[in-house]
Scaffold this motif. Structure first.
Motif, PDB file in Angstrom:
ATOM      1  N   ASN A  20       3.748  -6.487   8.493  1.00 19.20           N
ATOM      2  CA  ASN A  20       4.413  -7.329   7.503  1.00 19.20           C
ATOM      3  C   ASN A  20       4.650  -8.741   8.014  1.00 19.20           C
ATOM      4  OD1 ASN A  20       4.572  -5.403   5.467  1.00 19.20           O
ATOM      5  ND2 ASN A  20       6.382  -4.479   6.403  1.00 19.20           N
ATOM      6  N   ARG A  25      -0.510 -11.141   8.330  1.00 22.29           N
ATOM      7  CA  ARG A  25      -0.945 -11.182   6.937  1.00 22.29           C
ATOM      8  C   ARG A  25      -1.953 -12.300   6.717  1.00 22.29           C
ATOM      9  NH1 ARG A  25       2.009  -8.397   3.267  1.00 22.29           N
ATOM     10  NH2 ARG A  25       1.632  -9.982   1.711  1.00 22.29           N
ATOM     11  N   ASP A 102      -0.474  -2.953   0.699  1.00 15.48           N
ATOM     12  CA  ASP A 102      -0.752  -4.113   1.537  1.00 15.48           C
ATOM     13  C   ASP A 102       0.023  -5.349   1.093  1.00 15.48           C
ATOM     14  OD1 ASP A 102      -2.166  -5.368   3.661  1.00 15.48           O
ATOM     15  OD2 ASP A 102      -3.425  -6.346   2.173  1.00 15.48           O
TER      16      ASP A 102
END
Ligand SMILES: [Zn+2]
Ligand SMILES: [Zn+2]
Length: 105
Positions: A20, A25, A102
Motif C-alpha cells: 500500500n 504503487r 489492488d
C-alpha cells in the motif's frame, strides 16, 4: 519505504503495508505499463491474460533488498500470481484480498 522498513514489516508479519505504500504503487504501475498490462506468465505459455498484479520473481521475504528492482518484477494475472504463491491459497477457501484489491489504500 526503505529496505529496513520492509524488513521490519516482514518481521511483524505486516508486509501488506508495503503493497500500500506510495513508492510501490507507483513502481507497480510502471511495471504494468512496461509489460503492456499483460500477464507475462500467460504470455510465455502463448496466451493472453490481462495483468492485474506485479509479482516479485525472487520473493520479497527472501530478498527484500530487491523490493524495488525492476528486473525482479513482472506483471501477472491473478491466477498465475496465485500459482506463484501456493502457500497463500489454502484450498481456495477465501480469495486473498491483498492480491485482488489492488486499488485499496
Ligand atoms: Zn497469467
Ligand atoms: Zn507475488
Amino acid at each position: 519505504m526503505t529496505i529496513d522498513e520492509i524488513n521490519k514489516l516482514l518481521n511483524e508479519g505486516n508486509i501488506v503495508k508495503f503493497y500500500n505504500c506510495r513508492k510501490w504503487r507507483k513502481l507497480s504501475k510502471r511495471i504494468q505499463k512496461r509489460d503492456n498490462y499483460e500477464c507475462q506468465k500467460c504470455k510465455r505459455r502463448g496466451k493472453y491474460s490481462k495483468g492485474k498484479n506485479v509479482h516479485h520473481i525472487r520473493e520479497l521475504k527472501v530478498v527484500p533488498e530487491l523490493a524495488y528492482a525492476e528486473d525482479n518484477l513482472e506483471t501477472l494475472c491473478i491466477s498465475c500470481h496465485n500459482e506463484e504463491h501456493p502457500e497463500k491459497l489454502e484450498g481456495f477457501k477465501k480469495p486473498e484480498p491483498k492480491f485482488i484489491n489492488d486499488e485499496r489504500w
